[in-house]
Design a protein around this motif. Structure first.
Motif: not given
Length: 413
Positions: A96, A99-100, A124, A127, A131
């Motif tokens: 994640a 991906v962010y 975003c 993600s 987290t």
């Protein structure tokens, strides 16, 4: 020698044997901070979208809503997997985070296409939500968790205090798009903490060891405390949106009101520091009651905002008590139910409170009068205290020891 934290009313402890607590703390905080940079600096990015891209407020609202919707959905999703011992939370977290980072790097490429911009910011947001919710869920299993909780929930204020003054300069000197690349770079840099992040929540690595806590898990108790936290955040976030406007209506110029609100955001770090120190000395319930009473007193002061010292004191104290009370709620939640599920439930309450607060309190504002909104906030805080009193009474009837013990960590350093 280590004494178990749960026997003294703190968060349950299930630290990985031999793990480095500083490495764990660093990894958890790095993921929470660098995986949520946009959220912490949202007010500044709103201005950036308007000034540098020329987007309308309505379109900016849609973009922001897409980000927050993704984060909210991710938080709710956490209910279904963060507590499972078979799920490797470390891998999910860092996927994640990656991906962010990638989403932020790609954002400049879609800035002039509203549809793609909203879709990418939703990804975003989802993600960043993953987290954050996983980071929150693994905290109860760590050494000295009671001290980590206030720092974790104050991290957004810390990040905002650093980023918000800096970002306008970044926009002006390097370009608005550079800010997203910078966030992507910082998120990517946080990937180096991978090997220090816990794989499981609540010490599932120690499966088979019986928890020494004497508190019976109670779903009704969890729901009561979660609703109390929800009401607390509906009150906080709803009134927070109108802080600057209250100052202007009370007779202060717009710049003065803005400066006071900015000061209040920065000074909220005092609440983080106080909670960090007192989390091992106060019972969770006592911390919540103390903070809520002081918050209610400062809300009453807003009725007298014509006086600048009173206005400044009220705004500052409300912010301080918000960051002070929140950790005690989460310590309490982790003591009365399965910690990972309880923490995720609490985070859902916070996010829903942020969403509903401005909407609901908006109905009480009219003709530039905030008296009804202030009174409604006081009512919400009072109801939250009634709910907590119901929890206390029911816990005493069950004979739970959590109410009679301090949230003190007795782990050796």
């Amino acid at each position: 020698m280590q004494k178990n934290e749960t026997s003294t009313g703190g968060l349950p402890s299930a630290q990985d044997a031999g793990a480095n607590p500083w490495g764990l703390w660093s990894a958890i905080l790095a993921v929470a901070i660098f995986g949520n940079l946009f959220t912490a600096a949202s007010p500044i990015f709103w201005g950036g979208f308007s000034e540098y891209l020329g987007l309308s407020d309505a379109l900016i609202g849609q973009v922001m809503s897409a980000e927050y919707s993704g984060a909210t959905l991710a938080t709710i999703t956490g209910l279904f997997f963060v507590h499972r011992p078979t799920v490797d939370l470390r891998k999910i977290t860092y996927i994640a985070l990656a991906v962010y980072a990638g989403g932020n790097f790609l954002t400049p490429a879609v800035m002039h296409d509203a549809t793609w911009l909203e879709m990418l910011r939703f990804v975003c947001g989802f993600s960043s939500g993953i987290t954050y919710v996983i980071s929150a869920a693994v905290i109860p299993g760590q050494k000295h968790a009671n001290r980590l909780v206030p720092v974790f929930y104050g991290s957004a204020y810390i990040t905002g205090a650093v980023l918000q003054p800096l970002l306008p300069s970044v926009f002006a000197h390097w370009g608005f798009d550079a800010s997203f690349r910078l966030m992507g770079l910082l998120a990517a840099a946080a990937l180096v903490t991978y090997f220090y992040f816990p794989r499981h929540a609540n010490g599932h690595v120690e499966a088979g060891k019986k928890s020494p806590t004497t508190v019976r898990q109670s779903l009704p108790a969890l729901l009561v405390v979660v609703v109390a936290l929800l009401l607390q955040y509906i009150a906080n976030s709803g009134l927070w949106l109108y802080f600057e406007r209250i100052g202007v209506v009370s007779g202060h110029d717009a710049q003065t009101a803005a400066n006071v609100v900015g000061l209040g955001t920065g000074i909220a770090l005092i609440g983080v520091a106080l909670a960090t120190v007192l989390a091992t000395k106060l019972k969770p319930f006592s911390g919540i009651v103390l903070g809520t009473l002081l918050m209610a007193g400062s809300v009453v002061m807003l009725h007298f905002s014509q006086s600048l010292p009173v206005y400044v004191s009220a705004i500052s104290l409300i912010n301080i008590m918000t960051t002070f009370v929140t950790p005690f709620y989460f310590i309490l939640l982790a003591r009365i139910y399965q910690p990972a599920k309880a923490v995720v439930s609490g985070n859902i309450a916070v996010m829903v409170g942020f969403t509903l607060g401005p909407l609901l309190l908006g109905y009480t504002v009219g003709d530039d009068s905030f008296a009804a909104a202030i009174n409604a906030t006081l009512a919400l805080l009072a109801i939250s205290m009634v709910l907590l009193s119901i929890y206390v009474l029911s816990a005493r009837l069950r004979g739970d020891r959590v109410l009679g013990s301090h949230a003190r960590s007795e782990h050796s350093a």
